[in-house]
Design an enzyme around this catalytic site. Structure first.
Site, PDB file in Angstrom:
ATOM      1  N   ARG A 239     -49.442 -43.679  28.514  1.00 37.58           N
ATOM      2  CA  ARG A 239     -48.441 -43.881  27.487  1.00 37.58           C
ATOM      3  C   ARG A 239     -47.514 -44.986  27.947  1.00 37.58           C
ATOM      4  NH1 ARG A 239     -44.316 -39.252  25.421  1.00 37.58           N
ATOM      5  NH2 ARG A 239     -43.414 -39.654  27.452  1.00 37.58           N
TER       6      ARG A 239
ATOM      7  N   THR B 261     -42.835 -48.325  24.601  1.00 37.62           N
ATOM      8  CA  THR B 261     -43.156 -48.051  23.183  1.00 37.62           C
ATOM      9  C   THR B 261     -43.599 -46.603  22.961  1.00 37.62           C
ATOM     10  OG1 THR B 261     -45.485 -48.604  23.488  1.00 37.62           O
ATOM     11  CG2 THR B 261     -44.005 -50.423  22.953  1.00 37.62           C
TER      12      THR B 261
ATOM     13  N   ASP C  26     -43.059 -34.867  34.309  1.00 38.41           N
ATOM     14  CA  ASP C  26     -44.260 -35.700  34.161  1.00 38.41           C
ATOM     15  C   ASP C  26     -45.445 -34.980  34.808  1.00 38.41           C
ATOM     16  OD1 ASP C  26     -44.903 -39.084  33.934  1.00 38.41           O
ATOM     17  OD2 ASP C  26     -46.342 -37.701  34.827  1.00 38.41           O
TER      18      ASP C  26
ATOM     19  N   ASP D  27     -47.545 -36.977  37.479  1.00 34.30           N
ATOM     20  CA  ASP D  27     -46.820 -37.155  38.744  1.00 34.30           C
ATOM     21  C   ASP D  27     -46.726 -35.847  39.522  1.00 34.30           C
ATOM     22  OD1 ASP D  27     -46.461 -39.855  38.445  1.00 34.30           O
ATOM     23  OD2 ASP D  27     -44.472 -39.684  37.534  1.00 34.30           O
TER      24      ASP D  27
HETATM   25  O1  LIG Z   1     -48.167 -37.017  23.402  1.00 32.75           O
HETATM   26  P1  LIG Z   1     -47.792 -38.299  24.120  1.00 32.75           P
HETATM   27  O2  LIG Z   1     -46.434 -38.783  23.731  1.00 32.75           O
HETATM   28  O3  LIG Z   1     -48.827 -39.348  23.991  1.00 32.75           O
HETATM   29  O4  LIG Z   1     -47.633 -37.933  25.667  1.00 32.75           O
HETATM   30  C1  LIG Z   1     -48.526 -37.119  26.336  1.00 32.75           C
HETATM   31  C2  LIG Z   1     -49.296 -37.894  27.364  1.00 32.75           C
HETATM   32  O5  LIG Z   1     -48.418 -38.341  28.392  1.00 32.75           O
HETATM   33  C3  LIG Z   1     -48.931 -37.918  29.663  1.00 32.75           C
HETATM   34  O6  LIG Z   1     -49.776 -38.879  30.209  1.00 32.75           O
HETATM   35  P2  LIG Z   1     -49.202 -40.221  30.904  1.00 32.75           P
HETATM   36  O7  LIG Z   1     -49.088 -41.342  29.918  1.00 32.75           O
HETATM   37  O8  LIG Z   1     -47.969 -39.866  31.669  1.00 32.75           O
HETATM   38  O9  LIG Z   1     -50.374 -40.629  31.863  1.00 32.75           O
HETATM   39  P3  LIG Z   1     -50.806 -39.963  33.248  1.00 32.75           P
HETATM   40  O10 LIG Z   1     -51.554 -38.709  32.907  1.00 32.75           O
HETATM   41  O11 LIG Z   1     -51.675 -41.010  33.847  1.00 32.75           O
HETATM   42  O12 LIG Z   1     -49.571 -39.684  34.045  1.00 32.75           O
HETATM   43  C4  LIG Z   1     -49.684 -36.655  29.314  1.00 32.75           C
HETATM   44  O13 LIG Z   1     -50.591 -36.253  30.310  1.00 32.75           O
HETATM   45  C5  LIG Z   1     -50.319 -36.986  28.004  1.00 32.75           C
HETATM   46  O14 LIG Z   1     -51.568 -37.662  28.129  1.00 32.75           O
HETATM   47  O1  LIG Z   2     -42.858 -34.210  28.914  1.00 29.56           O
HETATM   48  C1  LIG Z   2     -43.835 -35.004  29.035  1.00 29.56           C
HETATM   49  C2  LIG Z   2     -44.221 -35.883  28.017  1.00 29.56           C
HETATM   50  C3  LIG Z   2     -45.295 -36.691  28.222  1.00 29.56           C
HETATM   51  N1  LIG Z   2     -45.948 -36.635  29.395  1.00 29.56           N
HETATM   52  C4  LIG Z   2     -45.592 -35.793  30.392  1.00 29.56           C
HETATM   53  O2  LIG Z   2     -46.218 -35.744  31.451  1.00 29.56           O
HETATM   54  N2  LIG Z   2     -44.522 -34.989  30.184  1.00 29.56           N
HETATM   55 MG   LIG Z   3     -47.762 -39.176  33.450  1.00 28.38          MG
END
Ligand SMILES: O=P(O)(O)OC[C@H]1O[C@H](OP(=O)(O)OP(=O)(O)O)[C@H](O)[C@@H]1O
Ligand SMILES: O=c1cc[nH]c(=O)[nH]1
Ligand SMILES: [Mg+2]
Length: 209
Positions: free
Chosen positions: A104, A108, A200, A203
């Site tokens: 994400r 944006t 997160d 993380d």
């Molecule tokens: O519903 P949304 O607003 O799209 O957010 C949710 C997304 O955000 C996080 O991923 P992230 O982008 O942090 O990637 P990562 O798993 O690599 O940390 C999570 O694991 C989802 O995939």
């Molecule tokens: O709360 C949130 C939203 C998006 N992605 C995450 O990992 N946590």
């Molecule tokens: Mg993430």
């Protein structure tokens, strides 16, 4: 319209409390996510089709049931979705695993796809997309688009924590996809994080912050 199932079994609620707690470290967080994924897999497989076979018990012949061999694929949204795969595979060990890489954009909040690899027989499989978080829903909607573009027809979406905004986004874009969650939280904050949420997920799973 997508159906929404909240799996609020006491064991799931208990484990989710420790997943949310900011004092929970990476090792324990990972173990708990794995355990909740297994418990959710138990619930999500309730509608698996059975067929009757005949066997001999030590006492007599009995008509009894076995799974009718439906083909399943689990698809984690990278990265955080990886944390749920092994937990689901414990109950559906013969499932294939596809991967959709999305992150994400922090400015944006829009999803950016960087990887996709699915089992070859996409049209014959039932898909379970896994990701701990459904926030704005952008990533989930994009992952479902990606699967459908490649021929997937039967898709379920499973996550630990959802915001109402994310549920609505899936329902609007993909009303044929049912949503399975462990907790429906209050809202998103200004940075698109789920409140109260767990922070997160990627993380916390991988210890990158
Ligand atoms: O519903 P949304 O607003 O799209 O957010 C949710 C997304 O955000 C996080 O991923 P992230 O982008 O942090 O990637 P990562 O798993 O690599 O940390 C999570 O694991 C989802 O995939
Ligand atoms: O709360 C949130 C939203 C998006 N992605 C995450 O990992 N946590
Ligand atoms: Mg993430």
């Amino acid at each position: 319209m997508s159906k929404v199932y909240v799996f609020d079994h006491p064991l799931i609620q208990h484990k989710l409390t420790y997943i949310r707690d900011k004092r929970t470290g990476t090792k324990e967080f990972r173990e708990l996510v794995d355990e909740v994924a297994t418990l959710m897999a138990f619930e999500i497989t309730r509608d698996m089709p059975l067929e009757e076979i005949e066997i001999d018990t030590p006492v007599t012949t009995a008509k009894t049931k076995v799974l009718s061999g439906k083909k399943i694929a689990i698809v984690p949204i990278l990265r955080a979705g990886i944390g749920m795969v092994d937990g689901v595979l414990k109950l559906i060990p013969a499932a294939k695993v596809g991967h959709i890489g999305l992150y994400r954009d922090p400015e944006t909040l829009k999803p950016v796809e960087y990887y996709a690899k699915l089992p070859a027989d996409v049209e014959e499989r039932d898909f379970i997309i896994v990701d701990p978080m459904l926030a704005t829903g952008g990533s989930a909607v994009e992952a479902i688009n990606s699967l459908k573009t490649r021929g997937a027809k039967n898709i379920k979406f499973m996550c630990l924590i959802a915001a109402p905004e994310g549920v609505q986004a899936i329902q609007e874009s993909h009303p044929d996809v049912d949503i399975y969650i462990a907790a429906l939280d209050e809202k998103l904050n200004d940075h698109g994080y789920i409140v109260p949420g767990l922070g997160d997920a990627g993380d916390r799973l991988f210890g990158t912050k």
